[in-house]
Motif scaffolding. Structure first.
Motif, PDB file in Angstrom:
ATOM      1  N   ILE A 270     -15.061  23.920   9.970  1.00  0.00           N
ATOM      2  CA  ILE A 270     -14.947  23.420  11.344  1.00  0.00           C
ATOM      3  C   ILE A 270     -13.462  23.433  11.696  1.00  0.00           C
TER       4      ILE A 270
ATOM      5  N   TYR B  51     -10.212  22.183  13.509  1.00  0.00           N
ATOM      6  CA  TYR B  51      -9.759  20.958  14.171  1.00  0.00           C
ATOM      7  C   TYR B  51      -8.363  21.185  14.744  1.00  0.00           C
TER       8      TYR B  51
ATOM      9  N   THR C  17      -4.462  20.996  15.242  1.00  0.00           N
ATOM     10  CA  THR C  17      -3.377  20.837  14.261  1.00  0.00           C
ATOM     11  C   THR C  17      -2.197  20.182  14.979  1.00  0.00           C
TER      12      THR C  17
ATOM     13  N   THR D 171      -3.462  23.891  20.058  1.00  0.00           N
ATOM     14  CA  THR D 171      -4.750  23.847  19.343  1.00  0.00           C
ATOM     15  C   THR D 171      -5.559  22.600  19.718  1.00  0.00           C
ATOM     16  N   TRP D 172      -4.968  21.711  20.528  1.00  0.00           N
ATOM     17  CA  TRP D 172      -5.692  20.483  20.875  1.00  0.00           C
ATOM     18  C   TRP D 172      -6.931  20.782  21.713  1.00  0.00           C
TER      19      TRP D 172
ATOM     20  N   PHE E 123      -9.208  22.440  20.780  1.00  0.00           N
ATOM     21  CA  PHE E 123     -10.337  22.350  19.842  1.00  0.00           C
ATOM     22  C   PHE E 123     -11.084  21.025  19.992  1.00  0.00           C
ATOM     23  N   LEU E 124     -10.435  20.030  20.601  1.00  0.00           N
ATOM     24  CA  LEU E 124     -11.130  18.757  20.830  1.00  0.00           C
ATOM     25  C   LEU E 124     -12.298  18.958  21.795  1.00  0.00           C
TER      26      LEU E 124
ATOM     27  N   SER F 242     -15.377  24.984  21.336  1.00  0.00           N
ATOM     28  CA  SER F 242     -15.535  25.607  20.012  1.00  0.00           C
ATOM     29  C   SER F 242     -14.705  26.877  19.873  1.00  0.00           C
TER      30      SER F 242
ATOM     31  N   TYR G 235     -20.684  18.251  13.107  1.00  0.00           N
ATOM     32  CA  TYR G 235     -19.896  19.000  14.099  1.00  0.00           C
ATOM     33  C   TYR G 235     -19.595  18.109  15.310  1.00  0.00           C
ATOM     34  N   PRO G 236     -18.323  18.075  15.768  1.00  0.00           N
ATOM     35  CA  PRO G 236     -17.965  17.166  16.860  1.00  0.00           C
ATOM     36  C   PRO G 236     -18.842  17.372  18.105  1.00  0.00           C
TER      37      PRO G 236
ATOM     38  N   ARG H 298     -17.737  18.884  21.921  1.00  0.00           N
ATOM     39  CA  ARG H 298     -17.299  20.259  22.230  1.00  0.00           C
ATOM     40  C   ARG H 298     -18.335  21.061  23.016  1.00  0.00           C
TER      41      ARG H 298
END
Ligand SMILES: NC(=O)c1ccc[n+]([C@@H]2O[C@H](COP(=O)([O-])OP(=O)(O)OC[C@H]3O[C@@H](n4cnc5c(N)ncnc54)[C@H](OP(=O)(O)O)[C@@H]3O)[C@@H](O)[C@H]2O)c1
Length: 326
Positions: free
Chosen positions: A246, A248, A250, A255-256, A258-259, A262, A314-315, A318
């Motif tokens: 998964i 996430y 960094t 890359t935020w 990704f919150l 997908s 899985y969050p 998303r």
């Protein structure tokens, strides 16, 4: 390793394992004809090992073009699946499908991406037979045309370099026939866009420099974002492995995203093309962005579904490609 063990005398057979070897029969998934029978296959053999043995009997079907399944219409088994952990008896029946001639992913990407880069430049330099003899090798008087050429070239050079030095693909190959489809798409659109943007009668964006500056900011922001996601995905997978984890966020703020989604690399990719559309104010570019968006949305939905299937934790926040929407 497989089928090569010398048969062990029954009296000396270790007690703890009742089965020393498996038998594997391989049937054609469509006709159910028997294609191959392998006896004395080690229980620890992987599907990749079985593919290797099968290709010895049928050299025209090298391992990369084989799909082996437990059910004729089911999913392909993974190369790393181990025979003894499959739900089969000591005689396993596997169904074979031919995936067609294969070509390496790296070759595919290099062909797909080098094409648009070069084709665009032909139009930018106005080589003969494109716009009429009096325009041969002339330069546009609009600054935005030069900027657009830099952005387009930058985008494809970035993709080529990422293909060579960043991505860690899990599949070595893809069907050869896909390359014709993909190249028609990428090369065709590149030619269509480049023809209009570099045309001697091209009219620059309606809102002038302000529009171009805003578009450039969107384009560069999204290119950086896309690159950051590709690096984050690379770092999820140790070199030489096929691990899928998964992703996430960094420490890199790009890359935020990704919150919320997908496949943020697709979100940024679409953003880049929206930027390029605003910059050039050109209909073929808008259409390319739209078609690319539809394609990436379909892929993102597939990837999102497989994350949900594969990872129970899985969050839930998303979405596949557009936060809260799609
Ligand atoms: N303009 C367009 O029409 C268009 C269309 C498609 C793509 N693109 C561009 O091309 C780029 C690459 O496309 P793609 O479809 O290959 O992107 P992708 O599926 O997101 O994969 C990018 C790389 O990351 C790996 N990866 C993905 N998820 C992973 C995970 N959970 N754990 C570990 N590794 C993972 C992939 O390996 P695997 O081999 O396992 O997938 C691949 O090597 C896109 O980001 C986009 O910029 C453009």
């Amino acid at each position: 390793v497989l089928g090569l063990w010398p048969p062990v005398a029954p009296s000396r057979r270790p007690k703890r394992s009742a089965v020393l070897f498996f038998e594997v029969e391989i049937l054609d998934a469509r006709t159910r004809d028997k294609l191959c029978f392998l006896d004395k296959v080690e229980p620890q053999a992987t599907v990749a090992d079985i593919k290797n043995l099968f290709s010895k009997a049928h050299p025209q079907w090298y391992p990369a073009r084989q799909s082996l399944r437990l059910d004729p219409k089911g999913r392909s088994l993974k190369d790393e699946d181990v025979l003894q952990s499959l739900p089969v008896g000591t005689t396993a029946t596997l169904y074979f499908r031919d995936l067609g001639a294969q070509i390496s992913w790296v070759t595919v990407f290099l062909t797909e991406y080098a094409g648009p880069l070069l084709i665009y430049l032909l139009f930018y330099f106005r080589v003969p037979f494109l716009y009429g003899p009096r325009y041969d090798f002339t330069a546009s008087r609009h600054r935005v045309v030069h900027l657009a050429c830099c952005c387009h070239s930058f985008h494809y050079v970035k993709r080529l370099l990422e293909t060579l030095f960043v991505h860690r693909f899990s599949h070595g190959t893809m069907p050869l026939r896909n390359i014709f489809k993909n190249c028609t798409y990428y090369w065709g659109f590149a030619a269509w866009m480049a023809y209009y943007i570099n045309h001697p009668l091209y009219t620059p964006p309606a809102y002038g420099d302000e529009q171009v500056k805003l578009a450039l900011a969107v384009f560069l922001f999204c290119q950086l974002g896309n690159f950051s996601i590709h690096v984050a995905l690379r770092n999820l997978r140790p070199a030489g492995s096929k691990t899928r984890k998964i992703p996430y966020p960094t420490r890199n703020p790009f890359t935020w995203l990704f919150l919320l989604v997908s496949c943020p690399n697709y979100t940024y990719e679409v953003g880049s093309w929206i930027g390029f559309t605003i910059m050039t104010q050109c209909l073929p570019v808008a259409l390319f962005s739209l078609v690319g968006f539809v394609q990436m949305a379909i892929w993102a939905q597939g990837k999102h579904r497989s994350y949900l299937r594969e990872f129970r934790d899985y969050p839930p926040l998303r979405s596949p490609i557009i936060p809260f929407l799609l």
